[in-house]
Every structure is written in C-alpha cells, then in structure tokens.
Motif scaffolding. Structure first.
Motif, PDB file in Angstrom:
ATOM      1  N   LEU A 106       0.820  -1.209   0.000  1.00 58.72           N
ATOM      2  CA  LEU A 106       0.000   0.000   0.000  1.00 58.72           C
ATOM      3  C   LEU A 106       0.859   1.267   0.000  1.00 58.72           C
ATOM      4  N   GLU A 107       0.527   2.207  -0.895  1.00 58.57           N
ATOM      5  CA  GLU A 107       1.287   3.447  -1.014  1.00 58.57           C
ATOM      6  C   GLU A 107       0.481   4.670  -0.586  1.00 58.57           C
ATOM      7  N   VAL A 108      -0.836   4.648  -0.817  1.00 63.82           N
ATOM      8  CA  VAL A 108      -1.687   5.796  -0.475  1.00 63.82           C
ATOM      9  C   VAL A 108      -2.887   5.298   0.326  1.00 63.82           C
ATOM     10  N   LEU A 109      -3.076   5.870   1.519  1.00 63.93           N
ATOM     11  CA  LEU A 109      -4.200   5.504   2.382  1.00 63.93           C
ATOM     12  C   LEU A 109      -4.936   6.773   2.781  1.00 63.93           C
ATOM     13  N   ASP A 110      -6.195   6.861   2.367  1.00 68.07           N
ATOM     14  CA  ASP A 110      -7.012   8.036   2.687  1.00 68.07           C
ATOM     15  C   ASP A 110      -8.147   7.625   3.620  1.00 68.07           C
ATOM     16  N   LEU A 111      -8.016   8.030   4.886  1.00 72.70           N
ATOM     17  CA  LEU A 111      -9.025   7.767   5.913  1.00 72.70           C
ATOM     18  C   LEU A 111      -9.665   9.062   6.389  1.00 72.70           C
ATOM     19  N   SER A 112      -9.494  10.126   5.635  1.00 73.06           N
ATOM     20  CA  SER A 112      -9.983  11.426   6.080  1.00 73.06           C
ATOM     21  C   SER A 112     -11.506  11.489   6.130  1.00 73.06           C
ATOM     22  N   TYR A 113     -11.988  12.376   6.958  1.00 72.25           N
ATOM     23  CA  TYR A 113     -13.414  12.609   7.177  1.00 72.25           C
ATOM     24  C   TYR A 113     -14.152  11.342   7.608  1.00 72.25           C
ATOM     25  N   ASN A 114     -13.724  10.830   8.760  1.00 74.56           N
ATOM     26  CA  ASN A 114     -14.403   9.729   9.432  1.00 74.56           C
ATOM     27  C   ASN A 114     -14.481  10.067  10.918  1.00 74.56           C
ATOM     28  N   ASN A 115     -14.650   9.068  11.761  1.00 72.83           N
ATOM     29  CA  ASN A 115     -14.751   9.306  13.212  1.00 72.83           C
ATOM     30  C   ASN A 115     -13.662   8.546  13.964  1.00 72.83           C
ATOM     31  N   LEU A 116     -12.452   8.571  13.436  1.00 72.89           N
ATOM     32  CA  LEU A 116     -11.343   7.801  13.995  1.00 72.89           C
ATOM     33  C   LEU A 116     -10.545   8.612  15.014  1.00 72.89           C
ATOM     34  N   ASN A 117      -9.901   7.909  15.942  1.00 74.19           N
ATOM     35  CA  ASN A 117      -8.985   8.547  16.881  1.00 74.19           C
ATOM     36  C   ASN A 117      -7.850   7.585  17.217  1.00 74.19           C
ATOM     37  N   GLU A 118      -6.898   8.055  18.003  1.00 77.78           N
ATOM     38  CA  GLU A 118      -5.708   7.248  18.299  1.00 77.78           C
ATOM     39  C   GLU A 118      -6.023   5.944  19.029  1.00 77.78           C
ATOM     40  N   LYS A 119      -7.149   5.882  19.720  1.00 77.82           N
ATOM     41  CA  LYS A 119      -7.497   4.686  20.502  1.00 77.82           C
ATOM     42  C   LYS A 119      -7.930   3.511  19.625  1.00 77.82           C
ATOM     43  N   VAL A 120      -8.326   3.774  18.396  1.00 77.04           N
ATOM     44  CA  VAL A 120      -8.831   2.687  17.543  1.00 77.04           C
ATOM     45  C   VAL A 120      -7.814   2.229  16.499  1.00 77.04           C
ATOM     46  N   LEU A 121      -6.615   2.790  16.538  1.00 77.47           N
ATOM     47  CA  LEU A 121      -5.597   2.361  15.579  1.00 77.47           C
ATOM     48  C   LEU A 121      -5.028   1.011  16.015  1.00 77.47           C
ATOM     49  N   PRO A 122      -5.043   0.001  15.140  1.00 81.43           N
ATOM     50  CA  PRO A 122      -4.461  -1.289  15.501  1.00 81.43           C
ATOM     51  C   PRO A 122      -2.957  -1.175  15.754  1.00 81.43           C
ATOM     52  N   GLY A 123      -2.419  -2.128  16.496  1.00 84.01           N
ATOM     53  CA  GLY A 123      -1.017  -2.066  16.887  1.00 84.01           C
ATOM     54  C   GLY A 123      -0.033  -1.996  15.733  1.00 84.01           C
ATOM     55  N   ASN A 124      -0.393  -2.550  14.589  1.00 89.06           N
ATOM     56  CA  ASN A 124       0.547  -2.563  13.453  1.00 89.06           C
ATOM     57  C   ASN A 124       0.241  -1.475  12.427  1.00 89.06           C
ATOM     58  N   PHE A 125      -0.576  -0.505  12.796  1.00 86.50           N
ATOM     59  CA  PHE A 125      -1.010   0.519  11.830  1.00 86.50           C
ATOM     60  C   PHE A 125       0.184   1.224  11.190  1.00 86.50           C
ATOM     61  N   PHE A 126       1.204   1.541  11.996  1.00 84.69           N
ATOM     62  CA  PHE A 126       2.344   2.289  11.467  1.00 84.69           C
ATOM     63  C   PHE A 126       3.463   1.383  10.962  1.00 84.69           C
ATOM     64  N   MET A 127       3.079   0.162  10.581  1.00 84.89           N
ATOM     65  CA  MET A 127       4.058  -0.765  10.021  1.00 84.89           C
ATOM     66  C   MET A 127       3.917  -0.899   8.502  1.00 84.89           C
ATOM     67  N   ILE A 128       3.120  -0.041   7.896  1.00 79.55           N
ATOM     68  CA  ILE A 128       2.961  -0.082   6.435  1.00 79.55           C
ATOM     69  C   ILE A 128       4.138   0.675   5.822  1.00 79.55           C
ATOM     70  N   GLU A 129       5.253   0.002   5.694  1.00 79.67           N
ATOM     71  CA  GLU A 129       6.506   0.659   5.312  1.00 79.67           C
ATOM     72  C   GLU A 129       6.485   1.211   3.889  1.00 79.67           C
ATOM     73  N   THR A 130       5.584   0.707   3.056  1.00 75.89           N
ATOM     74  CA  THR A 130       5.525   1.174   1.663  1.00 75.89           C
ATOM     75  C   THR A 130       4.737   2.476   1.528  1.00 75.89           C
ATOM     76  N   LEU A 131       4.095   2.947   2.601  1.00 77.69           N
ATOM     77  CA  LEU A 131       3.185   4.087   2.517  1.00 77.69           C
ATOM     78  C   LEU A 131       3.910   5.377   2.137  1.00 77.69           C
ATOM     79  N   ARG A 132       3.383   6.063   1.122  1.00 73.47           N
ATOM     80  CA  ARG A 132       3.928   7.346   0.683  1.00 73.47           C
ATOM     81  C   ARG A 132       3.039   8.517   1.089  1.00 73.47           C
ATOM     82  N   ALA A 133       1.731   8.268   1.192  1.00 72.48           N
ATOM     83  CA  ALA A 133       0.795   9.335   1.552  1.00 72.48           C
ATOM     84  C   ALA A 133      -0.237   8.793   2.529  1.00 72.48           C
ATOM     85  N   LEU A 134      -0.405   9.507   3.654  1.00 75.65           N
ATOM     86  CA  LEU A 134      -1.368   9.116   4.676  1.00 75.65           C
ATOM     87  C   LEU A 134      -2.241  10.322   5.011  1.00 75.65           C
TER      88      LEU A 134
END
Length: 286
Positions: free
Chosen positions: A124-152
């Motif tokens: 995965l290179e581009v992940l768009d989760l904008s305009y939802n109801n997310l917060n830091e408490k619901v991020l899974p433990g491996n969320f920041f392990m997507i090493e291929t990500l270029r745009a978040l």
C-alpha cells in the motif's frame, strides 16, 4: 402491479445499471470498473464482481454502501480501490491481505474503528481515511508498520495524539492531519526524512516538536500548512513572517527551552477547547 413489486423496482433498476457495467467489462476485458454514484447500497447489487480477478481499479465512490464484503479480497490484481463518500461503518480484515492494493480511499464515511491487523498491507502506497470518526485509541497495533506508505491522510477525524509509531513510516512523503483535535505531535515525526508535505492546520496545537526543523519542508515542491492553531506567542509571531521563520526559530535553544517547559506543564493545564463536530455528516447514525 403489486405493492411489493413496486418497492423492488428501484433495487432492480440499480442492479441492472451495475450489471450492465460489469457485463461490458467482462466482454471487453476492461480492467478498470467505474460505478460512481449509482445508488448502490450493497455488494449484493454487484453480481459476479468478486469473480473478476483481472480488474486493477474499482471505483465505487458516492454510493450508499455500509459494509464491504470480505470477498473483495478475491480481487487479487486490484491496485486501486475507491470507496469514498459512502456509509461505511467498518472495514473487513481481509482488505489488508490484498497483494497488489496500492491505493485505498475510504474517506468521507462513518468509520469509528479499524480491524485488527489493518497495517498488514504488503504494497500500500496511499491511504485516505480522512473525514471519518477515527482517533488514536482505535488504531491497531501494526497501523504504522505499512513501510511502503507514501501518503497518509487522516484529516477531519478526532485525533488528539498521534502515536510514536509514526516514525516507522520511513517512505512517507505526505501527511495530512488537518481538522482534528491534535494537542501535540510526536517527536518521532523528525524521523520521516522523506516527508515533503505536512498539513496540521485547524487543530489545538500550541507548540511544535523541534524535530520538525529536521524535515525538508521549505523546498520548492514542499508544503507546510499550520494555520488555525492556538500557537504560543513566539511561534505565532514567527508564523506571521512566514513558515521559513517558524522552522528557523524552532531550531533555537531558546525555543527548545519553551517547548520542554510547555510539555512538562501543558499536559497538566487546561487544553484548548475542541471544535464542535456534532453536525458532521460522518456522525449520522440513520
């Protein structure tokens, strides 16, 4: 014509439109399917879609889909999936196992959680989760392990903090955090050496970690947006002169003293007020 028959007509009409698009794609071996704004409520209105393993792009934006069928993982060659502007409340675990998915857009939905293991995307290179109801408490433990990500893109959510794991995204070039409830940024942001765009406008930030000055945010192709935050006075004064003045200022020993004092005392003091988001479209429960 019976009442039940009349009530079924809209669904039949939607299915026939979608089926026509799918049938044409099969006949022409079209690998890109466009089903924008077709009034689709569910994947059940897309017969045979998950058997079309050759498709590389699927656009289903501006519909009324509330659930993604886990069978979407059968689309082994899918590279781009756009489900923006729907009624999604959750995502299937299977999504992150798709071997070729490079771009995932689920912005403008009603997501208030992410599935466990969501960070397992292989390419995965581009992940768009904008305009939802997310917060830091619901991020899974491996969320920041997507090493291929270029745009978040995490703008227009409910984040007050960004976990330190952000620093793991070594290939990140664009980070969108505008219109959240952010009180601070992690110092690990300085580890994002490839970052060229940082959007932090309209939050509750009062200080910036000095490590931001390590980033290349002043180049001709770089962007840094930081307006509409309750900055401490020294930053606010430098911002009036321009972003470059802010970057130079936060390098100084004087600022580092201010930053450390703020971090020690600020967390125990009153936080700037949150914006009222009760009327956001993503809050709709109907």
């Amino acid at each position: 014509m019976s009442q039940s028959t009349i009530s079924c007509l809209p669904v039949q009409a939607r299915m026939s439109k979608a089926k026509k698009v799918l049938d044409e794609a099969r006949e022409t071996q079209n690998r890109e399917i466009d089903l924008v704004d077709k009034g689709i409520n569910s994947f059940e209105e897309l017969p045979g879609l998950f058997n079309m393993s050759n498709i590389t792009r699927l656009t289903l934006s501006h519909n009324k889909i509330s659930l993604i069928n886990p069978g979407i993982a059968n689309l082994l060659n899918l590279e781009i999936l756009n489900l923006s502007n729907n009624h999604l409340r959750e995502l299937p675990v299977s999504l992150s196992s798709m071997p070729k998915l490079r771009i995932l857009n689920v912005s403008i939905n009603r997501l208030d959680s992410l599935p466990r293991g969501f960070g397992a995307f292989p390419v995965l290179e581009v992940l768009d989760l904008s305009y939802n109801n997310l917060n830091e408490k619901v991020l899974p433990g491996n969320f920041f392990m997507i090493e291929t990500l270029r745009a978040l893109y995490l703008g227009d959510n409910d984040f007050e903090y960004i976990p330190k794991g952000l620093g793991n995204l070594k290939n990140l070039q664009i980070l969108g955090l505008r219109d959240n409830d952010l009180l601070e940024l992690p110092r690990e942001i300085g580890e994002l050496t490839r970052l060229r765009e940082l959007h932090i406008q309209n939050n509750r930030l009062q200080v910036l970690p000095p490590e931001v000055a390590q980033l290349d945010l002043l180049g001709s192709k770089s962007v840094m947006k930081m307006e509409e935050n309750p900055w401490v006075q020294p930053i606010a004064e430098q911002y009036l002169l321009g972003i470059s003045h802010v970057i130079e200022y936060i390098k100084t020993e004087t600022y580092k003293i201010i930053y450390n004092r703020h971090m020690q005392s600020g967390r125990s003091g009153p936080a700037p007020p949150k914006a009222d988001k009760s009327k956001k479209a993503s809050r709709v429960r109907a």
